[in-house]
Design a protein around this motif. Structure first.
Motif, PDB file in Angstrom:
ATOM      1  N   GLU A  26      23.648 -87.712  26.265  1.00 43.46           N
ATOM      2  CA  GLU A  26      22.970 -86.781  25.349  1.00 43.46           C
ATOM      3  C   GLU A  26      21.598 -86.986  25.380  1.00 43.46           C
ATOM      4  O   GLU A  26      20.913 -85.965  24.938  1.00 43.46           O
ATOM      5  CB  GLU A  26      23.698 -86.791  24.042  1.00 43.46           C
ATOM      6  CG  GLU A  26      22.988 -85.718  23.184  1.00 43.46           C
ATOM      7  CD  GLU A  26      23.987 -85.971  21.665  1.00 43.46           C
ATOM      8  OE1 GLU A  26      24.029 -85.195  20.927  1.00 43.46           O
ATOM      9  OE2 GLU A  26      24.160 -87.306  21.466  1.00 43.46           O
ATOM     10  N   LYS A  31      17.495 -81.411  29.984  1.00 46.38           N
ATOM     11  CA  LYS A  31      18.509 -81.027  28.946  1.00 46.38           C
ATOM     12  C   LYS A  31      19.343 -79.883  29.321  1.00 46.38           C
ATOM     13  O   LYS A  31      20.483 -79.516  28.968  1.00 46.38           O
ATOM     14  CB  LYS A  31      17.671 -80.296  27.709  1.00 46.38           C
ATOM     15  CG  LYS A  31      16.842 -81.224  27.107  1.00 46.38           C
ATOM     16  CD  LYS A  31      17.560 -82.502  26.510  1.00 46.38           C
ATOM     17  CE  LYS A  31      16.683 -83.441  25.634  1.00 46.38           C
ATOM     18  NZ  LYS A  31      17.222 -84.642  25.185  1.00 46.38           N
ATOM     19  N   ASP A  57      27.785 -80.234  20.487  1.00 47.89           N
ATOM     20  CA  ASP A  57      27.167 -80.082  21.554  1.00 47.89           C
ATOM     21  C   ASP A  57      27.861 -79.614  22.730  1.00 47.89           C
ATOM     22  O   ASP A  57      28.739 -79.957  23.327  1.00 47.89           O
ATOM     23  CB  ASP A  57      26.527 -81.334  22.256  1.00 47.89           C
ATOM     24  CG  ASP A  57      25.289 -81.341  23.202  1.00 47.89           C
ATOM     25  OD1 ASP A  57      25.430 -80.107  23.887  1.00 47.89           O
ATOM     26  OD2 ASP A  57      24.629 -82.136  23.602  1.00 47.89           O
TER      27      ASP A  57
END
Length: 314
Positions: A26, A31, A57
């Motif tokens: 994470e 990303k 997420d």
């Protein structure tokens, strides 16, 4: 948007480690990824532990391995490959720590159209991990291609399963051999490398493997028969691939002859001779070599001991 990178993580009863690993993913500086968590039929509370992260997420997705894939790490990873949407593929284990720059630096190297994989350094740790990352972006590098297959097979150029990012194209005609329960990545990655794919190795540590006795490697070195038998099966598949691609040279045959000494109960030597499809004369020479090998090894150890004693006395 489709993710650029597909991270495939097989898991089995690692609820006590997996969340720390997922948090390190994470925290990646890059990303645009998906993390496919493939549960291989565990019975602990893994899903309860990681549930809040998955809900928060959406890049993290949890799946249970279907029955059409063989139970084990190779089957779980093959299922992940069939689910993956990314242009790049990377395999992470469920008990390790990923450097925050892992994805970023690998993608940078793979932007070269002639490069199909990016290998990097992996180090190990015991018990608690100390978060003291090197964030430098200056490092050395070198290219890897089929000429390096011998170094790779001898582990002089290690290809750890969690220390390479691949272009997904590498897996179009290559999958993990699902009946292998050890050395499966060694066998698969040697097939990919001998298929003509060129890569790069960067001299930076981007992954940290947790060492503990319950790992597959730990079981292999404790002489677990499933792992040991899998290694000899992997050796035969590697020999078969090299023979088919006309890459089975003298040096590699010599290496496999030495390996076969540890697998006498499986009659590995005879199986290697059969798989390598040698002519009668060459086959006879290797039989002589193998039968003399124990004497050569004994002489080598004796000379080494003699040199050590001489140096000690001096």
């Amino acid at each position: 948007m489709n993710p650029k990178v597909s991270i495939i993580m097989a898991t089995y009863n690692r609820s006590h480690f997996i969340l720390e690993t997922l948090v390190s993913i994470e925290n990646q500086s890059y990303k645009n990824f998906e993390c496919l968590i493939i549960d291989d039929g565990g019975i602990d509370n893994t899903f309860e532990i990681i549930g809040p992260l998955i809900e928060k997420d959406q890049r993290f997705k949890y799946f249970k391995r279907p029955d059409q894939y063989v139970k084990g790490l190779p089957g779980s990873r093959n299922y992940g490959l069939d689910l993956a949407k990314g242009e790049y593929i990377i395999f992470f284990d469920d008990d390790d720590i990923v450097h925050p720059q892992n994805l970023e630096l690998c993608i940078k190297e793979l932007s070269d159209t002639d490069i199909y994989f990016c290998r990097y350094i992996r180090s190990v740790f015991f018990e608690n991990f100390h978060y003291n990352f090197d964030y430098s972006k200056e490092y050395g590098s070198f290219y890897i291609d089929v000429k390096d297959i011998e170094r790779m097979l001898k582990n002089e150029l290690p290809f750890n399963s969690c220390a390479v990012m691949w272009k997904a194209l590498c897996f179009e005609n290559n999958r993990f051999t699902e009946h292998l329960m050890y050395a499966e990545e060694w066998e698969l990655y040697s097939r990919i490398l001998t298929s003509g794919y060129r890569g790069i190795s960067i001299e930076k540590c981007l992954f940290f493997g947790r060492k503990h006795p319950n790992s597959n490697t730990g079981e292999f070195y404790r002489n677990n028969q499933i792992r040991v038998e899998s290694k000899q099966n992997a050796i035969l598949l590697v020999v078969e691939n090299l023979q088919a691609k006309k890459l089975l040279n003298y040096s590699l045959m010599r290496y496999f002859m030495h390996l076969s000494m540890a697998y006498k109960k499986f009659k590995l030597f005879s199986k290697i001779l059969e798989t390598s499809k040698l002519n009668f004369i060459t086959r006879a020479k290797w039989i002589v070599f193998y039968n003399l090998l124990p004497i050569k090894i004994l002489l080598y150890k004796f000379r080494k001991k003699l040199r050590t004693n001489t140096n000690y006395e001096n």
